[in-house]
Design a protein around this motif. Structure first.
Motif, mmCIF file in Angstrom:
data_model
loop_
_atom_site.group_PDB
_atom_site.id
_atom_site.type_symbol
_atom_site.label_atom_id
_atom_site.label_comp_id
_atom_site.label_asym_id
_atom_site.label_seq_id
_atom_site.Cartn_x
_atom_site.Cartn_y
_atom_site.Cartn_z
ATOM 1 N N LYS A 75 -8.428 -2.590 -1.960
ATOM 2 C CA LYS A 75 -8.187 -1.200 -2.353
ATOM 3 C C LYS A 75 -8.015 -0.275 -1.161
ATOM 4 O O LYS A 75 -7.860 0.925 -1.312
ATOM 5 N N HIS A 78 -4.431 -4.916 -3.007
ATOM 6 C CA HIS A 78 -4.999 -4.511 -4.288
ATOM 7 C C HIS A 78 -6.428 -5.001 -4.469
ATOM 8 O O HIS A 78 -7.186 -4.441 -5.244
ATOM 9 N N ALA A 95 0.831 -1.201 0.000
ATOM 10 C CA ALA A 95 0.000 0.000 0.000
ATOM 11 C C ALA A 95 0.868 1.253 0.000
ATOM 12 O O ALA A 95 0.608 2.204 -0.744
ATOM 13 N N SER A 121 2.784 1.598 -3.421
ATOM 14 C CA SER A 121 1.998 1.935 -4.609
ATOM 15 C C SER A 121 1.264 3.254 -4.449
ATOM 16 O O SER A 121 1.042 3.964 -5.428
ATOM 17 N N SER A 122 0.886 3.628 -3.194
ATOM 18 C CA SER A 122 0.141 4.884 -3.072
ATOM 19 C C SER A 122 1.089 6.085 -3.075
ATOM 20 O O SER A 122 0.747 7.150 -3.566
ATOM 21 N N ARG A 123 2.300 5.946 -2.524
ATOM 22 C CA ARG A 123 3.186 7.118 -2.454
ATOM 23 C C ARG A 123 4.069 7.249 -3.688
ATOM 24 O O ARG A 123 4.325 8.346 -4.146
ATOM 25 N N GLY A 142 3.826 5.018 -6.481
ATOM 26 C CA GLY A 142 3.257 4.441 -7.688
ATOM 27 C C GLY A 142 4.004 3.237 -8.234
ATOM 28 O O GLY A 142 4.064 3.036 -9.440
ATOM 29 N N ILE A 202 -4.792 3.134 4.498
ATOM 30 C CA ILE A 202 -4.218 3.692 3.271
ATOM 31 C C ILE A 202 -5.084 3.261 2.095
ATOM 32 O O ILE A 202 -5.442 2.087 1.984
ATOM 33 N N ASN A 203 -5.410 4.214 1.241
ATOM 34 C CA ASN A 203 -6.123 3.849 0.014
ATOM 35 C C ASN A 203 -5.116 3.417 -1.041
ATOM 36 O O ASN A 203 -4.105 4.082 -1.252
ATOM 37 N N VAL A 204 -5.407 2.308 -1.696
ATOM 38 C CA VAL A 204 -4.469 1.765 -2.668
ATOM 39 C C VAL A 204 -5.009 2.039 -4.066
ATOM 40 O O VAL A 204 -6.158 1.702 -4.360
ATOM 41 N N PRO A 205 -4.206 2.670 -4.931
ATOM 42 C CA PRO A 205 -4.669 2.878 -6.311
ATOM 43 C C PRO A 205 -4.763 1.529 -7.028
ATOM 44 O O PRO A 205 -4.093 0.578 -6.638
#
Lengths: 294, 348
Positions: free
Chosen positions: B244, B241, B87, B90-92, B94, B155-158
């Motif tokens: 999310k 993932h 998380a 990928s969120s900070r 990418g 944390i929100n995960v793209p």
């Protein structure tokens, strides 16, 4: 300094109740070598029984407590006969898992019967806090400590001096030798579960009297593991001492560190202590090392 | 009547897939798995993703508990570490999912090494309680290490991205989870044909004898912790993932118990067992919900009982399997196969 003393006294008061619950745990472990992960759920069920007798059936506190103990013993007996009897001689993982399964059943059943809502007992003890010099203790905590110490001593004395207690210790020590001396070892196992459940549910009543009861009350008992590890898994005196120590540690750690990390240290500290102790003394402070032979 | 497999060469005896029937069944299974997303709806795909991730984690736990014999009550914490790693990365920054997968695994494996360290001096119950402590400590960190984990908000995960293709639906994510699961299972199955796997089994069966045979106990136990945590970390990355969002509530002690239940119900010390157990434990709560749903017309309040009922059934399943069938679903399946194969001469 005042803060320190206050935390110390609160810690001792909370620790006394942990000691009683830990004793329920040690009684079962000593006799049957089963580590009972459902101890906390016995506590929770005991507290719900007490609530039912006191607030729903409107019995006075003392008969209600007596009935709770009877019900707890019956619960311990049923659990041993129906489930744990089949687990004798099974590997550790099976025994651990079966008590974890049991705890899940009891939690779910409690929620089905009493709902997930938070219930608190009607007041039993006088509300005025106990004042010792500059220190103040909530009366529920004080009386909880007193009752649990009395109960713990009663259990310890009975185990040490009564005929049944001696038979139970013999069965725990060496089942084969106990068999040959005419002791009904299986009955002793059942008795250990009944006694363990009684001690745990009494502890549950006392804890719920301070903070109320809900199905997740059993999670408090996770702290019992640091307590019994600290005291050695099979030492009654160790359980009492460990209980009080953990009570002190969690309150002092919580009191001093919570402002820095934003809370929750109280529930963490016992586990950090646990890891520390196990790294240094893998069998706790009073436990016997296992001697293994091939 | 066939009573066994006759083999003429060692190669045939060592083959992973022993008979032509097994090979053709596997090919059918692969075709079925590949075709599944084109016929199933999103709900079934969600379940399939869920089961695939659970299988990955359960195979990992089975390596530690079923093969190396070390009970862990902290598996969910390692899944959590993997999920948080994925998380955060990928969120900070990418990072793509294909990079996150091994990185999550390695982060969890390093934590596994730390948690496994006490196994140097402890075993059995004491070790079990140490892993419980690890679970509690990591849970605390997930909530309190706010700069990293965002605390209870999570944390929100793209959405995951593979070579520019955005995996925003269950059906697309399926093509990541299933291959990862298959790789994990294949690796797990083959691990036990190597020196390491055999050393683990030796340690489980009798640690002192294993040591006398020249197995470095501490090194192999640590390795078991690391490998098992690696699996958990990979599963955690996939969870991040799939959900999310990653919050501390996803990885409580209860979840660790659920993984243990999967391998107990499936069959300890069997890769196939972990697969059965993971699928079974994923489907039972859904089945229960479906059954209660049938009664909802007559008793509208019944759905409130769903959660406690799931808890009771979960516990009852564990207890029932341990009392009546300690070797789990894998053993039941084997007996069923034998009964058909040997019919009418089969008898219990």
């Amino acid at each position: 300094m005042d803060l320190f003393l206050q935390l110390l006294v609160t810690g001792i008061a909370a620790g006394g109740i942990y000691a009683l619950v830990a004793m329920g745990f040690v009684l079962i472990y000593k006799a049957t070598r089963i580590i009972n992960f459902a101890t906390g759920e016995f506590m929770m069920i005991g507290a719900y029984f007490f609530y039912t007798f006191l607030a729903v059936a409107r019995l006075p506190p003392v008969p209600a407590l007596a009935l709770v103990l009877v019900c707890a013993a019956a619960l311990g007996w049923v659990v041993e006969r129906l489930i744990l009897r089949h687990m004798l001689g099974q590997p550790v993982i099976s025994v651990v898992m079966v008590t974890l399964g049991l705890s899940s059943i009891l939690t779910g059943a409690a929620e089905l019967i009493w709902s997930a809502e938070f219930l608190s007992f009607p007041p039993i003890f006088p509300r005025a806090p106990i004042v010792l010099g500059t220190l103040v203790i909530r009366s529920n905590q004080f009386w909880g400590f007193v009752i649990s110490m009395i109960a713990a001593s009663a259990f310890a004395l009975a185990l040490k001096f009564s005929r049944l207690g001696v038979a139970m210790r013999a069965a725990a020590d060496d089942p084969t030798a106990a068999y040959s001396m005419g002791i009904d070892v299986r009955a002793m196992f059942t008795l250990a579960w009944a006694l363990g459940a009684m001690a745990a549910s009494l502890g549950g009543v006392l804890i719920a009297n301070i903070g109320g009861v809900q199905p997740s009350l059993g999670q408090v008992a996770l702290k019992i593991f640091p307590v019994v590890i600290l005291g050695g898994l099979e030492s009654i005196a160790g359980a009492v001492l460990g209980g009080i120590l953990i009570g002190i540690i969690e309150n002092i750690a919580g009191g001093y560190l919570d402002p820095y990390v934003g809370g929750g240290v109280k529930d963490l500290a016992p586990f950090v202590v646990l890891v520390g102790i196990l790294m240094v003394k893998p069998y706790g402070l009073f436990g016997k090392p296992d001697i293994e032979r091939l | 009547m066939r009573i066994g497999h006759f083999k003429e060469t060692y190669t045939a005896d060592e083959a992973v897939f022993q008979s032509g029937f097994v090979r053709s069944a596997l090919v059918l299974l692969f075709l079925g798995l590949a075709g599944f997303p084109f016929v199933a709806g999103p709900y079934w795909l969600y379940l399939a993703n869920h089961a695939a991730i659970a299988i990955t984690a359960a195979v990992g736990l089975n390596i530690l508990t079923g093969f190396a014999g070390q009970i862990s009550l902290g598996h969910a914490a390692f899944v959590g570490i993997g999920a948080y790693t994925a998380a955060i990365l990928s969120s900070r920054w990418g990072w793509p999912i294909l990079v996150c997968l091994p990185v999550s695994g390695f982060t969890a494996a390093v934590c596994g090494l730390v948690v496994g360290a006490p196994s140097m001096r402890m075993k059995g119950l004491y070790l079990c309680i140490t892993t419980l402590a690890a679970q509690m400590i990591f849970e605390f960190l997930f909530v309190r290490a706010e700069p990293l984990t965002n605390g209870i908000r999570g944390i929100n995960v793209p959405p995951a991205e593979v070579f520019g293709l955005v995996l925003d639906t269950e059906g697309k994510l399926y093509f990541v989870t299933i291959p990862v699961m298959m790789a994990a299972v294949t690796a797990g199955r083959n691990l036990f044909r190597t020196r390491v796997g055999r050393a683990w089994v030796a340690i489980r069966d009798r640690d002192i004898s294993a040591e006398l045979m020249g197995i470095n106990l501490f090194r192999y136990k640590l390795l078991a912790f690391a490998v098992s945590s690696f699996y958990a970390g990979v599963a955690g990355c996939l969870y991040a993932h799939l959900y999310k969002v990653v919050t501390p509530e996803h990885f409580p002690l209860h979840e660790s118990v659920r993984y243990l239940a999967m391998i107990i119900i499936g069959g300890l010390g069997s890769v196939l067992g972990a697969i059965y157990g993971a699928i079974f434990m994923t489907l039972v709560p859904e089945l229960l919900q479906w059954i209660l749903g049938r009664f909802q017309q007559a008793h509208p309040a019944i759905m409130q009982d769903l959660f406690p009922l799931q808890t009771v059934v979960f516990g009852a399943l564990i207890v029932a399997f341990l009392v009546f069938e300690p070797h789990g679903l894998a053993e039941m399946w084997r007996r069923l196969k034998d009964a058909f194969r040997l019919w009418p001469f089969h008898r219990e």
